[in-house]
Design an enzyme around this catalytic site. Structure first.
Site, PDB file in Angstrom:
ATOM      1  N   GLU A 129       2.654   0.761   4.963  1.00 23.37           N
ATOM      2  CA  GLU A 129       3.803   0.428   4.115  1.00 23.37           C
ATOM      3  C   GLU A 129       4.622   1.664   3.744  1.00 23.37           C
ATOM      4  O   GLU A 129       4.672   2.074   2.576  1.00 23.37           O
ATOM      5  CB  GLU A 129       3.342  -0.315   2.860  1.00 23.37           C
ATOM      6  CG  GLU A 129       2.743  -1.671   3.177  1.00 23.37           C
ATOM      7  CD  GLU A 129       2.523  -2.542   1.952  1.00 23.37           C
ATOM      8  OE1 GLU A 129       2.458  -2.005   0.840  1.00 23.37           O
ATOM      9  OE2 GLU A 129       2.419  -3.769   2.119  1.00 23.37           O
ATOM     10  N   GLU A 188      -0.671  -8.483   6.503  1.00 21.88           N
ATOM     11  CA  GLU A 188      -1.441  -8.754   5.284  1.00 21.88           C
ATOM     12  C   GLU A 188      -0.875 -10.032   4.674  1.00 21.88           C
ATOM     13  O   GLU A 188       0.314 -10.095   4.366  1.00 21.88           O
ATOM     14  CB  GLU A 188      -1.282  -7.611   4.265  1.00 21.88           C
ATOM     15  CG  GLU A 188      -1.767  -6.270   4.772  1.00 21.88           C
ATOM     16  CD  GLU A 188      -1.551  -5.137   3.759  1.00 21.88           C
ATOM     17  OE1 GLU A 188      -1.231  -5.415   2.584  1.00 21.88           O
ATOM     18  OE2 GLU A 188      -1.682  -3.975   4.158  1.00 21.88           O
TER      19      GLU A 188
END
Ligand code: GAL
Length: 655
Positions: free
Chosen positions: A142, A315
């Site tokens: 991320e 995710e």
């Protein structure tokens, strides 16, 4: 339709690994992502590697037929490394440095740190790059999360100066482009240009914009340095990065350009995301346990384009999370529904976060597919159900990709940056406007492709541009050459690429296809709400409205009660002069779709449709039980037409 999971073997005793692997395989999981935070265990001291545990973890998982996604561990540099390069800790806007003690504690402009990243990536890739079970590599984790882009370090300043020198060639050109004669802001040389921060009042917007462009390039090049190492050592594996939802700090299309990734993957936490985005409080309340019905779909459709057709959810929320202002337990069915929703929008893989809730450290309140005591969690039960259903259905297992949609919605990162730099009114957020348009289309049963302004738009029937700050000739040529209908929203064409107002007034070059000029633009406090009706739908302008003049050739299609034009058109091209209340957006976009020859539907509240591989999927995010709008004779391959909250069904159209 494959199911994956994120797993952290280093957080559990080795004695559990074999049983974990067995249970994953039995549950129907095909892919496991590991290692992205495990640097301190891979290299406990500089140059001293310990691969024994990772070898064993990989072999244990591979022995059960599980495919592995390996993450490079560069989002969590270990303490010894940080201590050896103290100025790699990122500098914040206020000039202070972040501390060690969580993650993402690195300055993306630190060359010394980037070298370390290449070094650990190389070491990992040399060891596992040709392992048959390692099918993909994720760089870092991320990028940009926790507000770690931008960086205000001395290193960032130097690299920004070099970036500017490259872009402008001479300091005179920069001064001209930025309009630095204003307030005596002229610079004598590139070396004297500072970072646009800690100025008494607003920094020059052109300066801010170039800083954002520079930082966006830094993020992309940080990934590319690792990707290049991975491609050398793992030529057959997919290279990817896990992007975030609603995240606009860097230009994701540019990031992905030139095959920098093989598949776009993103991290989907729909309930938490709903809490933090700019949707009305009533929607947050209504969808507190299901998430807003468009919040995941918006990013599925966006990342499908960013991955040039290939996307995964890396995710997926599996139960309550820990990081939103409130973290409720999802309504029954949602954990399963989100997988089908992603698949219906074209995902190849949905990977849940995480295998087991970790009872210690920062994320102990974050659920997983298993409780801390290793019992399957309620979310885990739902994933098991989805995996069983898919395993039993030949149709679901072999489903083709989604066909291109008839509607394109252009989303542009630079437009987001420009309107953040000069919002002009506190409520104006471009992405929220784009989401409202998207939602208005999806509520009427339409599939939407979210695309870049550089995309080939020639095959679409309706192209929706919620706004596009800078219009160039190439974009106008697309409008001229297509026979789609085009709908442009407010602030389109309102800036030049250097962040100035176009000489012929906004909407700048759009005037070639729709002759109107914006004379004045106003932002609206909540008590200023110019009223408007479209047919039998009434509402008002919100946040933003323009006072425009219709020049010869432009037709006024709708007018505010105070007389200012609200909608103007010329042939197939239409312009909305204001951000409108949601019902008006629904009416506007519905009418545009019908004018483009598309069928619109009135769906029950909270219901959404998506089509893939000849199937139609229906999802119920609403409170009430509803009947899916399947045609007479539809053949159901998943579920049944009666949909309770949190339920999904899919059918093949008999026609
Ligand atoms: C993501 C992150 C994961 C985990 C998760 C919790 O942002 O990539 O490592 O922290 O959030 O929801």
């Amino acid at each position: 339709m494959q199911i994956g999971v994120c797993y952290y073997p280093e957080q559990w005793p080795r004695t559990m690994w074999a049983d974990d692997a067995r249970r994953m395989a039995e549950l129907g999981i095909s892919h496991v992502r590991i290692a992205e935070f495990a640097w301190s265990r891979m290299e406990p001291r500089k140059g001293v590697f310990d691969w024994t545990w990772l070898d064993e973890a990989i072999e244990t998982l591979a022995a059960r037929g599980l495919k592995l996604v390996l993450g490079t561990p560069t989002a969590s540099p270990p303490k010894w490394l940080v201590d050896s390069i103290p100025d790699m800790l990122p500098v914040r806007a206020d000039g202070t440095r972040w501390n060690y003690g969580s993650r993402r504690h690195y300055d993306i402009a630190s060359v010394a740190y980037r070298k370390e990243c290449e070094r650990i990536t190389e070491a990992m890739a040399q060891r596992y790059g040709r392992h048959p079970a390692v099918v993909a590599w994720q760089t870092d984790n991320e990028l940009g999360c926790h507000d770690t882009v931008p960086s205000y370090s001395a290193a960032a300043q130097q690299r920004f100066q070099a970036w500017l020198a490259q872009r402008y060639g001479s300091i005179e050109a920069l001064n001209e482009a930025w309009g630095n004669v204003f307030w005596s802001m002229e610079y004598p040389s590139f070396e004297t240009v500072g970072l646009p921060v800690l100025t008494p009042t607003d920094a020059n917007p052109s300066h801010l914009l170039d800083f954002r462009r520079y930082m966006s390039d830094e993020v992309a090049s940080f990934h590319r340095e690792q990707a290049e190492v991975l491609r050398r050592h793992a030529p057959d594996a997919d290279v990817l990065h896990n992007f975030m939802g609603f995240f606009t700090t860097f230009d994701h299309y540019e990031f992905a350009a030139n095959n920098a990734i093989d598949v776009a993957t993103w991290d989907s936490y729909p309930i938490a995301r709903t809490e933090v985005i700019g949707v009305p409080e009533a929607d947050k309340a209504r969808y507190a346990r299901t998430a807003h019905p468009d919040v995941s779909a918006f990013d599925h459709d966006r990342y499908r384009a960013i991955g040039a057709g290939r996307f995964w959810v890396m995710e997926q929320q599996a139960g309550p999370v820990n990081w939103a202002p409130w973290n409720p337990v999802p309504a029954k069915g949602m954990v399963r529904l989100w997988a089908y929703e992603a698949f219906a929008h074209g995902a190849e893989l949905v990977s849940y976060f995480r295998w087991r809730q970790c009872p210690y450290a920062q994320e102990q309140m974050h659920s997983g597919l298993n409780l801390p005591n290793n019992e399957l969690s309620p979310g885990g039960e739902e994933v098991a159900q989805a995996a069983r259903e898919i395993a039993l259905s030949e149709t679901l297992r072999t489903l083709g990709a989604p066909a291109p949609a008839a509607v394109a919605l252009v989303f542009d990162y630079e437009t987001q940056w420009m309107f953040e730099i000069q919002r002009h009114g506190v409520g104006f957020d471009y992405q929220t406007l784009a989401f409202d348009y998207y939602s208005a289309l999806r509520e009427q049963g339409l599939d939407v492709d979210i695309v870049s302004r550089h995309a080939d738009l020639s095959a679409y029937r309706l192209v929706v541009v919620p706004s596009l700050a800078v219009l160039d000739d190439a974009f106008i040529a697309k409008v001229e050459q297509s026979d789609a209908r085009w709908l442009f929203g407010p602030r389109t064409g309102s800036k030049t690429t250097h962040f100035a107002i176009p000489g012929n007034l906004p909407p700048g070059p759009l005037q070639r296809v729709l002759p109107l000029q914006v004379l004045e633009a106003e932002s609206l406090r909540p008590t200023l709400a110019p009223a408007l009706s479209l047919g039998d739908v009434s509402g008002a302008a919100l946040h933003w409205r323009e006072h425009v003049r219709a020049n010869e050739g432009a037709q006024v299609d709708a007018t505010f009660e105070d007389g200012w034009p609200a909608l103007l058109s010329s042939g197939r091209v239409q312009y909305a002069t204001a951000w409108l209340t949601h019902d008006l957006h629904r009416a506007l976009l519905g009418a545009a779709a019908r004018a483009a020859g598309l069928d619109t539907q009135t769906l029950p509240e909270g219901v959404r449709l998506a089509r893939r591989g000849g199937l139609s999927f229906a999802f119920n995010f609403g409170e009430a039980q509803v009947r899916a709008p399947a045609p007479e004779g539809a053949q159901f391959v998943l579920g049944a037409p009666e949909l309770a909250r949190g339920d999904v069904c899919a059918w093949r159209d008999p026609r």
